[in-house]
Every structure is written in structure tokens, then in C-alpha cells.
Design an enzyme around this catalytic site. Structure first.
Site, short mmCIF file in Angstrom:
data_model
loop_
_atom_site.label_atom_id
_atom_site.label_comp_id
_atom_site.label_asym_id
_atom_site.label_seq_id
_atom_site.Cartn_x
_atom_site.Cartn_y
_atom_site.Cartn_z
N GLY A 79 -4.49 3.11 1.32
CA GLY A 79 -4.63 2.35 2.55
C GLY A 79 -3.37 2.25 3.38
O GLY A 79 -3.34 1.50 4.36
N ASN B 264 0.87 -1.18 0.00
CA ASN B 264 0.00 0.00 0.00
C ASN B 264 0.90 1.23 0.00
O ASN B 264 1.82 1.33 0.82
CB ASN B 264 -0.91 -0.01 1.22
N HIS C 27 6.45 -1.66 3.78
CA HIS C 27 6.23 -3.05 4.20
C HIS C 27 5.49 -3.78 3.09
O HIS C 27 4.56 -3.25 2.49
CB HIS C 27 5.45 -3.14 5.51
#
Ligand code: AMP
Length: 115
Positions: free
Chosen positions: A94, A88, A101
Site C-alpha cells: 500500500g 507501508n 513516512h
């Protein structure tokens, strides 16, 4: 080592915040998401702080390669052949933690497009 003192995931790298770590490599760690969205939901992060995957690709492409390799290894460790790998990027997409990550999601049927 690039660090952000206020970053939750930097604190996980440093051991200041607990996490269930499932893999470590020279430049990355992988740990279970605290709110799993699938039977397997693991986050793979570089130990150094980059805000998102675009910054990581621009500034440390070899580390991005290692993150993706480790994500694939997580799936193998978990015994899943199919998995979704999600970065994301930005609030509208989001992203809520601004330390890049890779979400490794698998272990159930998934739909497309995502919400
Ligand atoms: P994103 O919304 O793409 O930025 O993903 C951030 C992810 O981090 C979410 O799936 C959260 O559930 C997860 N998360 C937040 N805090 C923790 C934590 N302390 N340990 C593990 N996962 C976390």
C-alpha cells in the site's frame, strides 16, 4: 541534505507544497494526512529522503529512532493513549509515496488484521 526533486514529501519539507505541520524536530517533521483514515492521522517523516523504512533503518538508524519518538509525541499531543504506527513498505503493502513516512493512527477502535 538528501533530496529527490520529484518527491512530494521533500517538497513539503522544503515548504514548496503546503501541509498542516504539527511537530518539528531536528531531523523530522509531522503533518496531518490529507485523507485521514482516523480522527488522528498524522505522518511523521525524516527531512532527508529515504525511500522506505528498510532504507532508513540501514542508512540512518538514529533518524528512525527520532521518527518513532516523534510519532509517540504526536500521540501524546493528540491526547490518545492507543495508536497504530504503520510504515507501508512497497506497492503491494500500500505504499504510494516513496519517501518513508510513519502513519500515526488513533482516536477510534481498530480491527486486526488490517485489509
Ligand atoms: P502510503 O500510501 O503509505 O504511501 O501513504 C501516503 C499517504 O500520504 C496517504 O495516506 C495520503 O493520503 C498522504 N498524502 C498524499 N499527499 C499528501 C499531501 N499533500 N499532504 C498530506 N498527506 C498526503
Amino acid at each position: 541534505m538528501t533530496r529527490d526533486a520529484d518527491c512530494l514529501f521533500c517538497k513539503i519539507v522544503d515548504g514548496q507544497v503546503p501541509a498542516t505541520i504539527v511537530r518539528r524536530s531536528e531531523r523530522s517533521i509531522a503533518f496531518r494526512d490529507i485523507a485521514p483514515q482516523a480522527p488522528t492521522h498524522v505522518l511523521v517523516i525524516p527531512k532527508e529522503h529515504y525511500v522506505n523504512v528498510a532504507a532508513l533503518a540501514a542508512e540512518a538508524p538514529e533518524t528512525l529512532t527520532e521518527v518513532v519518538r516523534e510519532a509517540s509525541a504526536v500521540a501524546a499531543d493528540e491526547g490518545i493513549e492507543a495508536f497504530r504506527l504503520v510504515f507501508n513498505t512497497g506497492v503491494q503493502a500500500g505504499q504510494s509515496v516513496f519517501h518513508v513516512h510513519a502513519h500515526v493512527l488513533g482516536g477510534r477502535d481498530m480491527t486486526w488484521p488490517p485489509g
